[in-house]
Design a protein around this motif. Structure first.
Motif, PDB file in Angstrom:
ATOM      1  N   ILE A  23      22.130  11.767  24.531  1.00 12.91           N
ATOM      2  CA  ILE A  23      20.905  12.504  24.206  1.00 12.91           C
ATOM      3  C   ILE A  23      19.934  11.619  23.437  1.00 12.91           C
ATOM      4  CG2 ILE A  23      19.964  14.442  22.900  1.00 12.91           C
ATOM      5  CD1 ILE A  23      22.682  15.877  23.525  1.00 12.91           C
ATOM      6  N   LEU A  26      18.349   9.123  25.820  1.00 10.94           N
ATOM      7  CA  LEU A  26      17.368   9.763  26.692  1.00 10.94           C
ATOM      8  C   LEU A  26      16.081  10.097  25.947  1.00 10.94           C
ATOM      9  CD1 LEU A  26      19.792  12.105  28.665  1.00 10.94           C
ATOM     10  CD2 LEU A  26      18.500  10.187  29.622  1.00 10.94           C
ATOM     11  N   ARG A  27      16.219  10.562  24.731  1.00 11.58           N
ATOM     12  CA  ARG A  27      15.025  10.901  23.951  1.00 11.58           C
ATOM     13  C   ARG A  27      14.220   9.641  23.621  1.00 11.58           C
ATOM     14  NH1 ARG A  27      14.398  16.056  22.595  1.00 11.58           N
ATOM     15  NH2 ARG A  27      12.805  15.508  21.088  1.00 11.58           N
ATOM     16  N   VAL A  31      12.470  11.376  27.324  1.00  6.47           N
ATOM     17  CA  VAL A  31      12.958  12.572  28.027  1.00  6.47           C
ATOM     18  C   VAL A  31      12.861  13.728  27.040  1.00  6.47           C
ATOM     19  CG1 VAL A  31      14.954  13.689  29.083  1.00  6.47           C
ATOM     20  CG2 VAL A  31      14.494  11.262  29.525  1.00  6.47           C
ATOM     21  N   THR A  32      12.205  14.801  27.448  1.00  5.71           N
ATOM     22  CA  THR A  32      11.955  15.914  26.531  1.00  5.71           C
ATOM     23  C   THR A  32      12.552  17.237  26.989  1.00  5.71           C
ATOM     24  OG1 THR A  32       9.844  16.366  27.603  1.00  5.71           O
ATOM     25  CG2 THR A  32       9.820  14.885  25.686  1.00  5.71           C
ATOM     26  N   ARG A  33      13.055  17.300  28.216  1.00  4.75           N
ATOM     27  CA  ARG A  33      13.599  18.562  28.735  1.00  4.75           C
ATOM     28  C   ARG A  33      15.023  18.346  29.234  1.00  4.75           C
ATOM     29  NH1 ARG A  33       8.755  22.292  30.861  1.00  4.75           N
ATOM     30  NH2 ARG A  33       7.130  21.414  29.543  1.00  4.75           N
ATOM     31  N   PHE A  34      15.895  19.275  28.872  1.00  2.80           N
ATOM     32  CA  PHE A  34      17.317  19.084  29.156  1.00  2.80           C
ATOM     33  C   PHE A  34      17.950  20.327  29.770  1.00  2.80           C
ATOM     34  CE2 PHE A  34      16.339  16.102  25.791  1.00  2.80           C
ATOM     35  CZ  PHE A  34      17.104  14.980  26.087  1.00  2.80           C
ATOM     36  N   TYR A  36      21.621  21.530  29.895  1.00  4.60           N
ATOM     37  CA  TYR A  36      22.933  21.254  29.299  1.00  4.60           C
ATOM     38  C   TYR A  36      23.951  22.052  30.103  1.00  4.60           C
ATOM     39  CZ  TYR A  36      26.296  20.431  25.474  1.00  4.60           C
ATOM     40  OH  TYR A  36      27.380  20.034  24.722  1.00  4.60           O
ATOM     41  N   LEU A  50      18.883  18.136  21.036  1.00  6.56           N
ATOM     42  CA  LEU A  50      18.295  18.337  22.359  1.00  6.56           C
ATOM     43  C   LEU A  50      16.827  18.724  22.277  1.00  6.56           C
ATOM     44  CD1 LEU A  50      21.164  20.259  24.204  1.00  6.56           C
ATOM     45  CD2 LEU A  50      20.251  18.021  24.817  1.00  6.56           C
ATOM     46  N   VAL A  54      15.331  23.272  26.253  1.00  2.00           N
ATOM     47  CA  VAL A  54      16.704  23.168  26.757  1.00  2.00           C
ATOM     48  C   VAL A  54      17.115  24.490  27.414  1.00  2.00           C
ATOM     49  CG1 VAL A  54      17.645  23.795  24.497  1.00  2.00           C
ATOM     50  CG2 VAL A  54      19.120  22.651  26.159  1.00  2.00           C
TER      51      VAL A  54
END
Length: 250
Positions: A23, A26-27, A31-34, A36, A50, A54
């Motif tokens: 995480i 990715l951040r 990357v801002t949307r996950f 899970y 996250l 999310v």
């Protein structure tokens, strides 16, 4: 891809440290949307790192405060049991998962719902727990048929357990479906390779993933945890050849 977005997939192998590191990486790459996601229906403690965008897939948050999609386990189990009841069976057993994941409670409830709907009083001898494996299903089915030899239909928590039930029936000289009917759950390849092919209830993995991704793309503003929604997705019956009418002499 339909919306021109690039998707990164990370398999954490259920390791919290790997998830935290992934995480963070990715951040750092903005990357801002996950989404899970879990391999099976679970209740999870959602990592705060996250961020606000999310959605959970095949999982629910501890407080049900994060948007999530999960299979409708209870309804799916009801429908699986109804396959046996509609074939004429009145003594229907359930072989559950001894590890007691959230789905175990929900599928047991769905099994009981179907019996009650059919006006059948559940016999405690009809419910047994198995290690979630082929051998576990086999052993539990032997225990079940020793305790309740008049059972004519078995609903198994999973296809893997159901194949163990099938092996136990073979051990005891019971022909499926002529003398014992079976239905599994999950809709895995295992059901198609069994002889006879298992009737099962399929988990809607593709549909859950699509809903989760769409929910993220549609969220113009950060998702507020207090407004979390858990969506239940229907599980469809996949007909096989493992269900027949109950034997006449039972």
């Amino acid at each position: 891809r339909e919306h021109g977005r690039l998707v990164f997939l990370v398999d954490t192998n259920d390791d919290p440290d790997t998830a935290t590191d992934a995480i963070a990486a990715l951040r750092q790459h903005q990357v801002t949307r996950f989404v899970y996601a879990c391999m099976y229906h679970r209740v999870v403690d959602v990592p705060s790192v996250l961020g606000p965008h999310v959605v959970l897939c095949n999982a629910r948050s501890l407080d049900d405060d994060v948007p999530a999609i999960v299979p409708d386990e209870r309804r799916g189990a009801h429908d699986a049991t109804m396959q046996l009841l509609e074939a004429g069976h009145r003594r229907v057993a359930f072989v559950n998962d001894a590890l007691d994941p959230p789905a175990a409670t929900l599928r047991l409830a769905g099994y009981r719902d179907a019996l009650a709907e059919a006006g059948i009083t559940a016999d405690p001898r009809w419910v047994h727990a198995a290690d979630p494996s082929f051998d576990g299903g086999r052993e539990a089915t032997h225990r079940l048929l020793e305790a309740a030899p008049d059972v004519t239909g078995i609903f198994a928590f999973s296809d893997r357990i159901a194949v163990g039930c099938l092996a136990a029936a073979h051990d005891r000289g019971l022909a499926v479906p002529r003398e014992l009917s079976l239905v599994g759950f999950d809709g895995t390849d295992v059901a198609g390779y069994a002889i006879p092919r298992l009737t099962t209830v399929a988990l809607p993995h593709h549909e859950m993933g699509r809903w989760a991704a769409t929910a993220l793309l549609d969220a113009a503003e950060p998702v507020e945890r207090a407004r979390g929604e858990t969506r239940l997705l229907r599980c469809d019956v996949v007909a096989g050849a493992s269900i027949g009418p109950p034997p006449d002499d039972v």
